[in-house]
Design an enzyme around this catalytic site. Structure first.
Site, short mmCIF file in Angstrom:
data_model
loop_
_atom_site.label_atom_id
_atom_site.label_comp_id
_atom_site.label_asym_id
_atom_site.label_seq_id
_atom_site.Cartn_x
_atom_site.Cartn_y
_atom_site.Cartn_z
N CYS A 110 0.80 -1.24 0.00
CA CYS A 110 0.00 0.00 0.00
C CYS A 110 0.84 1.29 0.00
O CYS A 110 0.59 2.16 -0.84
CB CYS A 110 -1.00 0.04 1.14
SG CYS A 110 -1.34 -1.52 1.93
N ARG A 135 6.68 -11.18 5.45
CA ARG A 135 6.08 -11.04 6.77
C ARG A 135 6.65 -12.09 7.70
O ARG A 135 6.91 -13.21 7.28
CB ARG A 135 4.55 -11.20 6.69
CG ARG A 135 3.92 -10.08 5.88
CD ARG A 135 2.42 -10.20 5.84
NE ARG A 135 1.88 -9.21 4.91
CZ ARG A 135 0.61 -9.15 4.54
NH1 ARG A 135 -0.25 -10.02 5.03
NH2 ARG A 135 0.21 -8.23 3.69
N GLN A 140 1.57 -10.82 -3.55
CA GLN A 140 0.14 -10.52 -3.55
C GLN A 140 -0.29 -10.04 -4.93
O GLN A 140 0.45 -9.32 -5.58
CB GLN A 140 -0.16 -9.39 -2.56
CG GLN A 140 0.04 -9.75 -1.11
CD GLN A 140 -0.33 -8.59 -0.22
OE1 GLN A 140 0.31 -7.53 -0.28
NE2 GLN A 140 -1.35 -8.76 0.60
N ASP A 180 -2.04 -7.56 -5.72
CA ASP A 180 -2.53 -6.43 -4.94
C ASP A 180 -2.97 -5.29 -5.85
O ASP A 180 -2.43 -5.12 -6.94
CB ASP A 180 -1.36 -5.94 -4.06
CG ASP A 180 -1.85 -5.33 -2.77
OD1 ASP A 180 -3.07 -5.18 -2.60
OD2 ASP A 180 -0.99 -4.99 -1.92
N HIS A 186 -4.71 -1.05 -5.41
CA HIS A 186 -5.30 0.02 -4.60
C HIS A 186 -6.04 0.96 -5.52
O HIS A 186 -5.53 1.36 -6.55
CB HIS A 186 -4.21 0.74 -3.80
CG HIS A 186 -3.58 -0.17 -2.79
ND1 HIS A 186 -2.46 -0.91 -3.09
CD2 HIS A 186 -3.95 -0.52 -1.54
CE1 HIS A 186 -2.16 -1.67 -2.04
NE2 HIS A 186 -3.05 -1.46 -1.09
N LYS A 193 -15.23 -4.25 4.93
CA LYS A 193 -14.69 -5.05 3.83
C LYS A 193 -15.65 -6.16 3.44
O LYS A 193 -16.56 -6.52 4.18
CB LYS A 193 -13.36 -5.67 4.24
CG LYS A 193 -13.51 -6.62 5.42
CD LYS A 193 -12.22 -7.38 5.69
CE LYS A 193 -12.40 -8.27 6.93
NZ LYS A 193 -11.30 -9.16 7.17
N HIS A 237 -8.31 -1.19 -0.75
CA HIS A 237 -7.32 -2.25 -1.01
C HIS A 237 -8.10 -3.44 -1.55
O HIS A 237 -9.16 -3.75 -1.03
CB HIS A 237 -6.66 -2.79 0.25
CG HIS A 237 -6.12 -1.79 1.20
ND1 HIS A 237 -4.78 -1.59 1.36
CD2 HIS A 237 -6.74 -0.97 2.08
CE1 HIS A 237 -4.59 -0.68 2.31
NE2 HIS A 237 -5.77 -0.29 2.76
ZN LIG Z 1 -3.15 -2.41 0.66
#
Ligand SMILES: [Zn+2]
Ligand SMILES: [Zn+2]
Length: 677
Positions: free
Chosen positions: A370, A399, A417, A419, A421, A505, A551
């Site tokens: 992010c 992580r 990910q 991912d 945004h 979410k 996200h």
């Molecule tokens: Zn994010």
């Protein structure tokens, strides 16, 4: 004579003598109900007499043995034994196998049955605790020798004997000192400790099953005869009270259901899960590995796994571009200061790798993408005309996960990910959410999943102080999520108070080929980061506004999704994803030339083909191709060479007979292009 009023679920009120039991009421209603009844749920109505209810039949006494977690799960009232005398006005439900709550009572009683059987065979064991669990029960014991598989078989046999005797589960109340004395005499130190710590009332609740006596709040089913469909599964080590350093115990696990059919289905699912285990298949199919030399939780993608990944990623990137996302790349390591601004250094620290010092400056390996995307958004002033900005990245993050929880591809320390945004204006959120949901469903369809569960997580409106964002932010965004799901006719479960502190979410869980749910897609609002980073856009009014941020990840991570795919397909990928789509098998060396021609034709047409020209028997080659889960085997010999055909064998459908090569090629083309499952 004193009477009490019992309100039944249909609203009917019965007037009965004080001290009547649920079993007696069940009997009055119908002998069949009395026979099926397992346990009762009561909720004091407090109407008559105005008396503050003390524990009904004392069953509500909070002398909770640790195993007792049996207050009613729907929050209304609590569960009691059918034989507990009812001493005030209550609402009463008599629970049978139709009520999901009753199964945990059955399983808890099965745990007592296990302990009773173990005590018969091994009178000197020391008893720990024995609660119900999701699919059955366990009980913890201390014994010098380990329980062997033969012991488990004997214990299970003894359980069946005791079940057949239909021994009543009887509740007894003892004064605390007597309870302690009883366990002291019996030399059950762990139980003494429990009574000492947990019995807060002067009277302590016990249950007996034959010779076995347990400090336990209950409730239990009336007798052992109802425990029929069970099986002892395994023994595992456990610490007393779950704390390392405490005495080691042996935990015997059992599965328990109402019917043999349910138990058989469960055992079958376990067998299937073993057969599909992605760690085993990952090695057998040479897809990936985890290397001790490199460290736990870090994935090595081997050539075949790497090829599947490329195919997955190609599909995803094309879809992203088609759906109006921009592809970006961000660094893997960035200044620690950035993670202070984002707040991760504070609330996410325990999941992060430690900082690295470079030229007296601290850097952080990224646990999230992010902040990187935010910096791209912030790199210049944005106008409302550009919104929504959708930045997508196959972003690799690291992580920290404790080594004990790492699990193949599913729980790792480094992963990529899928991912993205989305930065948008408030009036754009509904369309954006709808597009995310549509994308998520495209993923499911393309990769062969048809069942799913959707959850919408909202904040706990009673505690706005625990959350970022205003009540208006929450209301608007939750409404956008909800109306979108409703409009798309997608059933969902609302989870009040389950949202993260920074926004509501939607989560989508896939159901795989053997009925297991997997958390996958998440679409999540963020009312926190835009403020922390001072994000802005220039609105139509010429003023600066803060954009909304979403996200979203569809697969979650490439690694995890790959693991799920391996298990879903049991390693037999559909044609479009299979690392090798067709294996060419010449009947003997004599037909090597034609086999080479066929292989070349496949490769020229863009297929992933492989020629097995080893000097092996055909049967062995077929078996190996079968083991490698290659969709098609093409067997070629004299007849085929002469006719320009291939004898087609499918991985699961078996022999499909001879086909002209050109026809097979065009058919394979169709399957691959349509991504047929
Ligand atoms: Zn994010
Ligand atoms: Zn118990």
């Amino acid at each position: 004579m004193d009477t009490i009023h019992i309100t039944m679920p249909d609203g009917a009120v019965r007037e009965v003598p004080l001290g009547t039991t649920a079993a007696e009421i069940a009997q009055q209603i119908s002998p069949r109900l009395a026979k099926e009844a397992l346990v009762a749920r009561i909720a004091p109505t407090r109407s008559a007499g105005g008396a503050v209810p003390h524990a009904v039949g004392t069953a509500a006494a909070p002398d909770a043995a640790p195993e007792a977690k049996l207050t009613s799960s729907n929050g209304e009232g609590f569960l009691v034994d059918l034989r507990a005398p009812i001493d005030q006005d209550v609402k009463l439900s008599i629970l049978t196998p139709k009520d999901p709550e009753a199964i945990q009572v059955l399983r808890h009683s099965a745990a007592h049955l296990l302990a009773a059987a173990v005590l018969e065979l091994f009178p000197n064991v020391k008893l720990g605790i024995g609660p119900p669990i999701d699919t059955g029960f366990f009980y913890d014991f201390v014994r010098d020798e380990p329980f062997t598989p033969e012991d488990l078989a004997r214990i299970e046999k003894k359980m069946r004997e005791l079940a057949a005797q239909d021994i009543p589960n009887e509740r007894k109340m003892l004064p605390k000192p007597e309870a302690l004395e009883l366990y002291r005499k019996w030399d059950q130190g762990f139980k003494c400790e429990l009574v000492e710590e947990r019995a807060i009332e002067p009277m302590v609740s016990f249950y007996t099953t034959g010779k076995f006596i347990d400090f336990c709040r209950g409730p239990h089913i009336p007798s052992t005869g109802r425990i029929r469909a069970f099986k002892l599964m395994s023994v595992a080590g456990a610490y007393w009270k779950g704390q390392e350093g405490n005495p080691q115990m042996q935990r015997i696990y059992g599965a328990c259901f109402y019917t043999q059919q349910e138990l058989d289905e469960y055992l079958h699912r376990i067998e299937e899960a073993k057969r599909r285990d992605h760690r085993r298949l990952g090695a057998e199919l040479d897809l990936f590995s985890v290397q001790e030399e490199a460290g736990p939780g870090l994935i090595f993608w081997h050539p075949k796994g790497g090829l599947v990944r490329k195919l997955m990623e190609d599909w995803l990137r094309d879809e992203l571009l088609r759906r109006g996302y921009d592809l970006v790349y961000t660094p893997h390591i960035m200044r620690l200061e950035l993670w202070k601004t984002s707040g991760h250094d504070n609330f996410y620290r325990e999941n992060m790798f430690g900082p690295v010092e470079v030229e007296k400056d601290d850097y952080q390996l990224k646990p999230m993408n992010c902040p990187g995307h935010i910096l791209i958004y912030k790199s210049r002033l944005r106008s409302y005309r550009e919104l929504p900005v959708r930045l997508a990245e196959l972003g690799t993050v690291y992580r920290y996960e404790r080594s004990g929880v790492l699990h193949g591809l599913l729980r790792v320390r480094g992963f990529t990910q899928d991912d993205a945004h989305i930065f948008c204006m408030p009036e754009q959120i509904e369309l954006e959410i709808e597009a995310c949901i549509d994308f998520a469903f495209a993923v499911m369809k393309t990769f062969g999943f048809s069942q799913y569960v959707v959850e919408l997580s909202d904040w706990d409106a009673k505690h706005p102080e625990n959350y970022a964002g205003s009540a208006a932010d929450w209301a608007r965004s939750t409404a956008a999520l909800q109306t979108t799901l409703t409009r798309l006719n997608i059933p969902f479960k609302r989870m009040e108070g389950e949202a993260a502190f920074y926004g509501p979410k939607i989560d989508v869980k896939l159901i795989d080929a053997i009925g297991r749910p997997w958390q996958l897609t998440t679409v999540q609002f963020d009312f926190n980061l835009p403020g922390r980073f001072g994000l802005e856009y220039v609105g139509e009014d010429g003023a600066r506004h803060q954009p909304l941020m979403v996200h979203r990840a569809l697969w979650g991570s490439v690694e995890r999704f790959f693991g799920i795919l391996i298990e879903h397909y049991a390693g037999a990928f559909p044609v479009w994803l299979a690392p090798v789509q067709a294996e060419v098998l010449p009947l003997s060396e004599k037909f090597a030339d034609y086999a080479k021609k066929v292989t070349a034709a496949l490769k020229d047409a863009g297929f992933r083909a492989h020629l097995d020209d080893r000097n092996e028997k055909l049967q062995a080659k077929i078996r190996d191709a079968q083991m490698q889960k290659i969709p098609y085997m093409l067997i070629v010999g004299g007849k085929e060479a002469e006719a320009g055909t291939v004898s087609v064998r499918h991985q699961s459908k078996g022999d499909l007979g001879p086909r002209p090569l050109a026809e097979f090629l065009s058919d394979l083309r169709k399957q691959a292009d349509s991504r047929a499952i």
